[in-house]
Design a protein around this motif. Structure first.
Motif, mmCIF file in Angstrom:
data_model
loop_
_atom_site.group_PDB
_atom_site.id
_atom_site.type_symbol
_atom_site.label_atom_id
_atom_site.label_comp_id
_atom_site.label_asym_id
_atom_site.label_seq_id
_atom_site.Cartn_x
_atom_site.Cartn_y
_atom_site.Cartn_z
ATOM 1 N N GLY A 11 21.659 -4.897 -6.225
ATOM 2 C CA GLY A 11 20.812 -4.819 -5.045
ATOM 3 C C GLY A 11 20.307 -3.427 -4.733
ATOM 4 N N GLY A 12 20.689 -2.432 -5.552
ATOM 5 C CA GLY A 12 20.208 -1.074 -5.332
ATOM 6 C C GLY A 12 18.771 -0.918 -5.775
ATOM 7 N N VAL A 13 18.085 0.073 -5.220
ATOM 8 C CA VAL A 13 16.680 0.314 -5.527
ATOM 9 C C VAL A 13 16.538 1.643 -6.231
ATOM 10 N N GLU A 14 15.838 1.632 -7.351
ATOM 11 C CA GLU A 14 15.642 2.848 -8.149
ATOM 12 C C GLU A 14 14.649 3.781 -7.456
ATOM 13 N N ARG A 15 14.878 5.065 -7.595
ATOM 14 C CA ARG A 15 13.974 6.058 -7.030
ATOM 15 C C ARG A 15 12.696 6.141 -7.852
ATOM 16 N N HIS A 16 11.575 6.366 -7.153
ATOM 17 C CA HIS A 16 10.272 6.448 -7.829
ATOM 18 C C HIS A 16 9.972 7.914 -8.173
ATOM 19 N N GLY A 63 0.166 25.243 -17.447
ATOM 20 C CA GLY A 63 1.460 25.410 -18.088
ATOM 21 C C GLY A 63 1.860 24.192 -18.894
ATOM 22 N N PRO A 64 3.005 24.300 -19.589
ATOM 23 C CA PRO A 64 3.419 23.226 -20.501
ATOM 24 C C PRO A 64 4.048 22.024 -19.813
ATOM 25 N N GLY A 65 4.472 22.186 -18.550
ATOM 26 C CA GLY A 65 5.145 21.072 -17.875
ATOM 27 C C GLY A 65 6.578 20.923 -18.375
ATOM 28 N N PRO A 66 7.278 19.841 -18.078
ATOM 29 C CA PRO A 66 6.757 18.674 -17.363
ATOM 30 C C PRO A 66 6.582 18.920 -15.866
ATOM 31 N N PHE A 67 5.739 18.089 -15.233
ATOM 32 C CA PHE A 67 5.463 18.160 -13.812
ATOM 33 C C PHE A 67 5.985 16.889 -13.142
ATOM 34 N N VAL A 68 6.558 17.054 -11.961
ATOM 35 C CA VAL A 68 7.219 15.938 -11.286
ATOM 36 C C VAL A 68 6.264 15.241 -10.331
ATOM 37 N N LEU A 69 6.186 13.908 -10.454
ATOM 38 C CA LEU A 69 5.422 13.061 -9.534
ATOM 39 C C LEU A 69 6.392 12.140 -8.816
ATOM 40 N N ASP A 70 6.094 11.865 -7.575
ATOM 41 C CA ASP A 70 6.994 11.067 -6.746
ATOM 42 C C ASP A 70 6.167 10.399 -5.659
ATOM 43 N N VAL A 71 6.792 9.530 -4.887
ATOM 44 C CA VAL A 71 6.151 8.924 -3.716
ATOM 45 C C VAL A 71 7.093 9.070 -2.533
ATOM 46 N N PRO A 72 6.561 9.066 -1.291
ATOM 47 C CA PRO A 72 7.435 9.115 -0.117
ATOM 48 C C PRO A 72 8.336 7.893 -0.055
ATOM 49 N N ASP A 73 9.345 7.957 0.784
ATOM 50 C CA ASP A 73 10.273 6.844 0.964
ATOM 51 C C ASP A 73 9.508 5.577 1.340
ATOM 52 N N ALA A 93 0.854 -1.189 0.000
ATOM 53 C CA ALA A 93 0.000 0.000 0.000
ATOM 54 C C ALA A 93 0.886 1.234 0.000
ATOM 55 N N LEU A 94 0.746 2.073 -1.017
ATOM 56 C CA LEU A 94 1.537 3.297 -1.088
ATOM 57 C C LEU A 94 1.179 4.228 0.054
ATOM 58 N N PRO A 95 2.179 4.804 0.729
ATOM 59 C CA PRO A 95 1.895 5.751 1.808
ATOM 60 C C PRO A 95 1.464 7.129 1.318
ATOM 61 N N GLY A 96 1.459 7.340 0.017
ATOM 62 C CA GLY A 96 1.033 8.624 -0.515
ATOM 63 C C GLY A 96 1.657 8.879 -1.879
ATOM 64 N N VAL A 97 1.257 9.982 -2.497
ATOM 65 C CA VAL A 97 1.813 10.425 -3.774
ATOM 66 C C VAL A 97 2.123 11.912 -3.649
ATOM 67 N N LEU A 98 3.213 12.325 -4.271
ATOM 68 C CA LEU A 98 3.613 13.733 -4.267
ATOM 69 C C LEU A 98 3.512 14.294 -5.677
ATOM 70 N N LEU A 99 3.005 15.508 -5.783
ATOM 71 C CA LEU A 99 2.958 16.237 -7.053
ATOM 72 C C LEU A 99 3.699 17.546 -6.862
ATOM 73 N N GLU A 100 4.752 17.720 -7.620
ATOM 74 C CA GLU A 100 5.617 18.898 -7.475
ATOM 75 C C GLU A 100 6.078 19.069 -6.024
ATOM 76 N N GLY A 101 6.373 17.942 -5.380
ATOM 77 C CA GLY A 101 6.930 17.955 -4.034
ATOM 78 C C GLY A 101 5.929 18.123 -2.923
#
Length: 304
Positions: free
Chosen positions: A260-265, A203-213, A182-190
């Motif tokens: 074994g590294g994990v990519e950032r979302h 605006g034209p974007g691009p816009f950044v989407l991310d998730v918490p750690d 279960a995702l703990p949340g979603v971030l839009l533009e931080g």
């Protein structure tokens, strides 16, 4: 050691992704994910005889499918759900048992299965689970995965989507059933992006989407090795990003690399240059690599 699969979605006919399309852009009939609750049916004892696991095989489960149909204008969709004998039979044409059929519309299709898919029998009385085991090179080591195939039709479009129903057992005392991611949340533009509250974007974007750690919510788990010894592993969730307008880049994030590294979302959403003002829907589908799957939906009111 075998890695546990999550979901394989197949888009056919008019619902397929052509060379001019991008997988993240949802503009036609799709099945973006299928969730099983629980994500793993867990038995306290292990056996390669389906009859010996009858209590686990008949245990009820719930299937929920995420089915957007942006161009369908609320049309009715026919669906059929099968349990299948082979994961390689992606449209479930042989050794199948029908579990459900009916009519639905776009959104979340919920199918309660009691008894569970593991109780399905072929016309000759053989447990379908036995056919699955017969095709399994590892004879159930690390779990039995029964393919479920959902066929959805609307107008001239059709979609087949496959989900592996996981049946596990306590091979070692420290093993425990999987928990749904279960995702703990979603971030839009931080900034936190709440469910049910459309954000305003222009605006034209691009816009950044991310998730918490995610490090605190990704489970550690134990699986048997080929030498039948316990091996401790850590989940590395994979996220698939979808939108009804423009494209997401990249379309998928996460998972573990060879080191074994994990990519950032972190992804970027780019609306098309000729976009009109409209509400835009986004879906983030998370897979834990062990059969667990869930999703969240977010919306924006976009103006160029």
């Amino acid at each position: 050691m075998r890695h546990l699969s999550a979901v394989l979605s197949l888009l056919l006919c008019a619902a397929c992704v052509g060379s001019e399309d991008t997988p993240s852009n949802v503009k036609d009939l799709r099945v973006l994910g299928m969730r099983m609750d629980p994500p793993e049916v867990f038995a306290e004892t292990c056996s390669t005889d389906p009859a010996g696991l009858a209590d686990a095989l008949v245990r009820p489960v719930r299937l929920t499918a995420l089915i957007p149909d942006p161009a369908g204008d609320g049309r009715e969709l026919d669906y059929t759900l099968w349990a299948c004998g082979s994961p390689n039979d992606e449209t479930c044409t042989e050794n199948r048992v029908e579990l459900a059929r009916g009519i639905t519309t776009a959104g979340e299709l919920v199918i309660n299965l009691f008894p569970g898919p593991g109780a399905a029998r072929l016309p000759d009385g053989t447990f379908l689970a036995q056919k699955v085991l017969d095709e399994d090179t590892y004879r159930g080591l690390g779990g039995v995965r029964m393919p479920l195939v959902l066929w959805v039709r609307g107008g001239g479009e059709q979609v087949y989507a496959q989900k592996l129903m996981v049946y596990g057992c306590r091979f070692f005392p420290e093993m425990k059933p999987n928990v749904q991611p279960a995702l703990p949340g979603v971030l839009l533009e931080g900034e936190p992006w709440e469910e049910g509250v459309p954000r305003e974007l222009s605006g034209p974007g691009p816009f950044v989407l991310d998730v918490p750690d995610l490090s605190a919510v990704q489970e550690s788990f134990v699986v048997p090795s080929f030498e039948l010894k316990p091996v401790q592993l850590q989940e590395a969730w994979e996220l698939a990003w979808h939108t009804t307008l423009g494209r997401m880049s990249p379309n998928e994030t996460g998972g573990a690399d060879l080191g074994g590294g994990v990519e950032r979302h972190r992804v970027e959403w780019s609306p098309p240059s000729d976009a009109q003002a409209q509400e835009v829907r986004f879906w983030v589908v998370v897979r834990d690599g062990r059969g667990g799957l869930s999703w969240v939906e977010r919306r924006v009111n976009y103006t160029p």
